[in-house]
Scaffold this motif. Structure first.
Motif, PDB file in Angstrom:
ATOM      1  N   ASN B  35      30.764 -21.100  35.774  1.00  0.00           N
ATOM      2  CA  ASN B  35      30.359 -20.815  34.396  1.00  0.00           C
ATOM      3  C   ASN B  35      31.317 -19.789  33.784  1.00  0.00           C
ATOM      4  O   ASN B  35      31.129 -18.587  33.919  1.00  0.00           O
ATOM      5  N   ALA B  37      31.623 -18.892  30.920  1.00  0.00           N
ATOM      6  CA  ALA B  37      30.979 -18.101  29.877  1.00  0.00           C
ATOM      7  C   ALA B  37      30.091 -16.992  30.444  1.00  0.00           C
ATOM      8  O   ALA B  37      29.428 -16.294  29.686  1.00  0.00           O
ATOM      9  N   HIS B  38      30.065 -16.845  31.763  1.00  0.00           N
ATOM     10  CA  HIS B  38      29.068 -15.930  32.332  1.00  0.00           C
ATOM     11  C   HIS B  38      29.211 -14.500  31.803  1.00  0.00           C
ATOM     12  O   HIS B  38      28.239 -13.884  31.366  1.00  0.00           O
ATOM     13  N   GLN B  79      21.562 -26.137  29.366  1.00  0.00           N
ATOM     14  CA  GLN B  79      21.755 -26.997  30.527  1.00  0.00           C
ATOM     15  C   GLN B  79      21.208 -28.392  30.241  1.00  0.00           C
ATOM     16  O   GLN B  79      21.851 -29.398  30.509  1.00  0.00           O
ATOM     17  N   LEU B  83      24.976 -29.474  29.226  1.00  0.00           N
ATOM     18  CA  LEU B  83      25.679 -29.521  30.498  1.00  0.00           C
ATOM     19  C   LEU B  83      25.219 -30.642  31.416  1.00  0.00           C
ATOM     20  O   LEU B  83      26.040 -31.290  32.063  1.00  0.00           O
ATOM     21  N   THR B  98      31.749 -24.751  29.132  1.00  0.00           N
ATOM     22  CA  THR B  98      31.421 -23.323  29.276  1.00  0.00           C
ATOM     23  C   THR B  98      32.548 -22.465  28.701  1.00  0.00           C
ATOM     24  O   THR B  98      32.291 -21.399  28.143  1.00  0.00           O
ATOM     25  N   VAL B 101      31.748 -22.358  25.156  1.00  0.00           N
ATOM     26  CA  VAL B 101      30.632 -21.452  24.884  1.00  0.00           C
ATOM     27  C   VAL B 101      31.128 -20.000  24.881  1.00  0.00           C
ATOM     28  O   VAL B 101      30.758 -19.204  24.014  1.00  0.00           O
ATOM     29  N   ILE B 196      21.366 -17.545  33.808  1.00  0.00           N
ATOM     30  CA  ILE B 196      21.680 -16.951  32.507  1.00  0.00           C
ATOM     31  C   ILE B 196      20.773 -15.745  32.243  1.00  0.00           C
ATOM     32  O   ILE B 196      21.194 -14.732  31.694  1.00  0.00           O
TER      33      ILE B 196
END
Lengths: 335, 290, 411
Positions: B35, B37-38, B79, B83, B98, B101, B196
């Motif tokens: 991910n 974008a984490h 998700q 996703l 991601t 994002v 998330i």
């Protein structure tokens, strides 16, 4: 049939002639710049597509190689006096060799380590550019001598140079697409296990594809160093460059020869003009977010990209992209 | 004495790193998805927490509760509607989504809060305790304790509940989990939401610790990736240990080398692990396919 | 057959994209310049992206200049019209926008963007077209490294000399009061390093030892370790190469957390941010020092009109005018003086006039050397005292009859 065949092969000559002739019709400095940037992005996207589209491995290192190319070219110019426009192809070779090492670390195994390593590589090159001060000048950057010539002539020079690189990149992409090497890459994308089972040395294929991909990023970076007359750790590793490469390729159609070119020719001019058309706060701040939204939307709703989607609309048949067969082979198999 | 100071600060910051990285590893475990974008999610939560404190006077420690709920729902929806469709088709598309994002969040933060640094300052932000010559800022103790509490809760959830067992089964083998009756799609959605939500919990803590700005997530995602790779991608326990190791290594290094070189600690570990032991030191899922 | 159909789409689209890009764009060129027409001034500023804050301040300064000049009937009877674009803090975009300003919009003169990072690539564009390039904020040594003769930096001195008043003051102290060990934590930024390097050289010449000298990355936010190290080295004068109020304030907090208490604390940047420094630090701000090129209360000719107009056009609750706005305004004043003196917008004439003359602006009165470095101006040392920003050195310009406080109170 024969005439059609000629058109099928020779059609790229038409836009090529237009592009070669354009500067003779009095393009101003700004438009020369615009085309120069578009060619640069198109060539880098075609390069990215070789590893990211053909082989299906997402690389975030091409930005790192763009920056590395800028620095290597800038340093050879300032220390040895070698003109960048001559050394750029060699700078690309240096980048390709570094790519071989990175590829060896990350591509020996299948899986997610590649994307992590490539992102880390970009950070590391930027980090070194910033911190090896005695060599790179650190955050102050490198100042390169200007090419002393008339500004318009200079614009023409960069225009034709990157047009040449773009043509080369397309030729390479077509060549790969039609070769056993290209078949192998597509096989890796479709099912790496099977590809390996059928006797393809997947590690070598992937590493070579990565090297070719990074050659174009390195050359583009080198030329850009001379274009700006300046290399700086922020400018050379601007993340939006990487995002652009990826979005352009995806928008155009990943895994096709012309997709990345199409994506670059649509997206770059559009982005440049949004700044002039929209109120600046919207165009500027939302620019990045918008690129992100475009990326998510394409991935979710049009993963095959414009080119393949349009072909589907016109042909109403499954496009060649998804088959592990080169396009002309498919044509001759089913006349 | 200086070394002891470094060790203490390292363990304290390592606790927060563990919290920041644990969501990333959980998501990777269940979906085999990095991910990207984490860290951007974490920074976004920091901004929201800053805004809640500024406008409504909500303490960042309390805003964690609100953010966890909101981000869990947001993550689960992302998700489910974006996703999951991509993962069945082509995992690399999900990865690129991601990335998209991350840029959406970054651009949005720039538009809403400008590009300047923000920091979450509370009444207790500047208090410091010292034991002999070792100085320990109160805020670091608070973030450490909060991180440990949240991680302990997550650990109990994963090991002592049916949901946790289902998540672990899905992580280990999707097909078999499905066979034994786990609703894999639903579990994946929930697990992504939890990942998330954990990132959201880390946001306010990170924001009290370090100032943040829209593109600061790029620096963080590099660090977090180094942590999860060292911990063995997808291994929860491995991630905790790796976070502590890297936290201490970074804080001790900073005492002896110029601060700007200390950041290399993460990359040195990352490449060393990938060259010597691509599967990481605590797990064995990294070899599996993207 | 299929191949043919397949390839028509990209052909059509490529040509379409080409035509779209090449039409509609060249149309605005070739505006004939008639005497008495507006003077077109081209600017690209970072209004968005990571330099948006200072970019907006600077842009507002230019807008105030435009308004003030035009309210006086323009320059030589011609009104000023700014053509301005937002470069999103991206150098590529800034370069391309200056290309557009020169070749498409055909502006008469150029003013520079905020920050050295954007000035360095864009000044080269101006140089290629032999356009005068006046700018108020890009002062790092590299701006002048290529010896462009068209560039003019409108601050009283280059950054190397920013901390000169600090050195003068320390020199004036009796030896027993002087600090003995200096610490130089420095942001990895050419501007900050230039400030710190000059001070270090001067201090070492005076016998002040260097106890700590390290560079921290622009992203550094945690200063506790740096504070511990300086405390261990017994540093009693801090000269920090900070670039903004953020890293400077972060440093103060970190230092106070680990009990690092120097006698003197000087920041290359930070304490001058009147609007945020107190907010960020409250009582910890007391005694912190920096240098300034301009102060809102300054009685320099023209400053009152600038400040009043600024506050009218951009009112804010604290009635503060940011320094970048003054720097941009001063750049405009310098350009206007040159246009007025040379009687037109012949860039070659403007350039040689600026090399030969001193110009009064809100930044002071000074001239330029052949590469555009300011000559003949000085900075002032300022210190926070009882929640107020005072000029404390040189003593003859000190505000409110103050002098520097040493040692400064603990933070």
């Amino acid at each position: 049939m024969n005439a059609r065949r000629v058109i099928a092969v020779a059609w790229p000559l038409a836009p090529l002639v237009i592009l070669i002739a354009l500067p003779f019709n009095g393009l101003n400095g700004f438009l020369l710049d615009l085309f120069y940037f578009t060619f640069t992005y198109a060539a880098m996207s075609v390069g990215w597509n070789i590893i990211g589209g053909y082989a299906g491995y997402i690389s975030l290192a091409n930005l790192g190689f763009f920056g590395l190319g800028s620095y290597v070219a800038g340093l050879t110019l300032s220390h040895l006096g070698w003109p960048i426009l001559l050394t750029a192809p060699l700078v690309g070779v240096v980048c390709a060799l570094v790519a071989a090492v990175i590829g060896w670390i990350a591509l020996r195994t299948r899986g997610p380590s590649f994307v992590i390593v490539t992102l880390a590589f970009t950070f590391i090159v930027q980090f070194l550019a910033l911190n090896l001060k005695d060599i790179t000048g650190g955050s102050a950057g490198l100042y390169l001598p200007l090419l002393s010539m008339d500004p318009l002539l200079r614009g023409d020079l960069f225009y034709y140079y990157m047009l040449g690189v773009l043509i080369l990149s397309i030729a390479v992409a077509i060549g790969i697409r039609r070769s056993r090497f290209g078949l192998g890459l597509i096989a890796i994308r479709e099912d790496e296990g099977k590809a390996e089972g059928s006797g393809i040395n997947t590690s070598v294929f992937k590493i070579v594809a990565f090297m070719i991909s990074c050659w174009f990023a390195g050359v583009a970076g080198a030329v850009h160093a001379q274009y700006l007359n300046y290399v700086d750790p922020d400018l050379a590793f601007e993340l939006i460059i990487m995002l652009n490469m990826i979005v352009m390729t995806l928008l155009g159609s990943r895994g096709t020869v012309w997709g990345p070119v199409l994506g670059a020719f649509i997206l770059f001019p559009l982005q440049s003009y949004l700044v002039y058309w929209l109120p600046s706060t919207i165009a500027g701040e939302v620019h990045l977010a918008l690129l992100g939204v475009v990326l998510v939307l394409i991935a979710r709703f049009m993963p095959e990209g414009l080119l393949v989607t349009l072909q589907k609309l016109i042909v109403r048949r499954p496009p060649p992209r998804l088959q592990a067969v080169p396009a002309d082979a498919a044509t001759s198999a089913r006349p | 004495m200086l070394l002891l100071q470094g060790l203490v600060l390292g363990v304290l910051v390592g606790g927060m790193y563990a919290l920041m990285a644990s969501g990333l590893t959980l998501i990777f475990g269940v979906m085999r998805l990095i991910n990207i974008a984490h860290a951007a999610v974490i920074i976004f939560a920091s901004y929201l927490s800053w805004q809640l404190l500024r406008v409504l006077g909500i303490d960042p420690l309390i805003s964690i509760v609100i953010l966890v709920v909101v981000f869990f729902i947001g993550g689960a929806l992302l998700q489910k509607y974006v996703l999951s469709a991509l993962i069945d088709k082509d995992l690399s598309l999900a990865l690129l989504a991601t990335l998209g994002v991350a840029n959406v969040l970054e651009g949005m933060e720039g538009a809403l809060w400008t590009s300047s640094f923000h920091a979450i300052n509370t009444g207790y932000s500047d208090q410091t305790y010292h034991f002999g010559d070792v100085y320990v800022p109160l805020i670091r103790i608070i973030t450490f304790v909060a991180s440990v509490i949240i991680l302990a809760g997550l650990y109990v959830l994963l090991t002592h509940t049916n949901l946790g067992r289902a998540i672990r089964a899905t992580t280990q083998n999707r097909a078999i989990a499905q066979l034994v009756g786990v609703n894999v799609n639903r579990i994946t959605m929930i697990a992504f939401g939890i990942g998330i939500a954990v990132a959201a919990a880390a946001g306010p803590l990170m924001g009290m610790y370090y100032p943040f700005y829209p593109n600061s997530h790029w620096g963080w995602i590099g660090k977090l990736m180094a942590i999860v790779v060292l911990g063995g991608l997808g291994s929860f326990r491995g991630t905790l240990v790796a976070a502590l190791i890297l936290g201490v290594a970074e804080q001790v290094t900073i005492l002896y080398v110029p601060a700007n070189w200390a950041a290399t600690v993460f990359f040195v570990f990352l490449f060393a692990v990938l060259i010597v032991r691509p599967q990481g030191f605590f797990g064995h899922v990294a070899r599996e396919s993207l | 057959m299929r191949f043919l159909r397949v390839t028509r789409a990209p052909l059509a689209l490529t040509v379409l994209a080409l035509v779209a890009t090449s039409c509609g764009l060249g149309s605005s060129s070739n505006n004939a310049v008639t005497p008495g027409a507006d003077i077109k001034v081209g600017i690209s500023e970072p209004l968005t992206g990571d330099k948006s804050d200072i970019g907006t301040n600077s842009d507002n300064g230019y807008k105030v200049w435009e308004a003030v000049v035009n309210s006086h009937g323009g320059i030589n009877g011609r009104h000023v019209k700014i053509i301005q674009y937002d470069n999103n803090s991206l150098a590529d975009t800034a370069v391309s926008q200056y290309q557009k300003l020169v070749t498409v919009d055909q502006v008469d003169v150029l003013l520079g963007p905020v920050s050295s990072a954007l000035v360095i690539p864009t000044e080269a564009v101006a140089a290629q077209y032999n356009k005068v390039f006046v700018e108020g904020t890009g002062g790092s040594p590299q701006v002048f490294a290529r010896n462009f003769n068209n560039v003019f930096f409108v601050q009283p001195a280059t950054v190397e000399h920013q901390a000169d008043p600090l050195v003068d003051w320390i020199k004036s102290l009796p030896p027993d009061q002087r600090p003995t060990v200096a610490g130089y934590p420095t942001n990895d930024d050419p501007f900050a390093q230039a400030v710190v390097d000059t001070v270090q050289k001067a201090f070492e010449g005076m016998g002040i030892k260097t106890g700590y000298k390290q560079t921290y990355p622009p992203t550094q936010t945690d200063f506790t370790s740096i504070g511990s190290a300086m405390k261990a080295a017994k540093v009693d004068i801090l000269v920090q190469g900070s670039v903004a109020d953020q890293d400077a304030a972060g440093a103060v907090k970190g230092y106070s957390q680990v009990g690092f208490q120097p006698k003197v604390s000087y920041f290359a940047s930070g304490p001058d941010s009147a609007s945020t420094w107190l907010d960020l630090l409250s009582s910890k701000a007391e005694g912190t020092m920096t240098s300034l090129d301009w102060l809102q209360e300054s009685t320099v000719p023209g400053n009152k009109e600038f400040v009043d107009t600024y506050l009218k056009m951009f009112p804010n609750k604290d009635n503060l005018v940011p320094a970048e706005a003054a720097e941009a305004y001063a750049a405009g004043e310098v350009l206007a003086a040159a246009i007025s003196a040379t009687g037109g917008v012949d860039n070659a004439k403007i350039i040689s006039w600026l090399h030969a003359n001193k110009v009064q602006s809100v930044e002071g009165k000074f001239g330029w050397d052949s590469a555009g470095r300011p000559q003949g101006g000085t900075f002032d040392l300022i210190q926070w005292q009882s929640n107020h920003l005072n000029i404390v050195w040189p003593l003859n310009v000190a505000t409110n009859g103050t002098k520097p406080t040493i040692p400064k109170p603990s933070w």
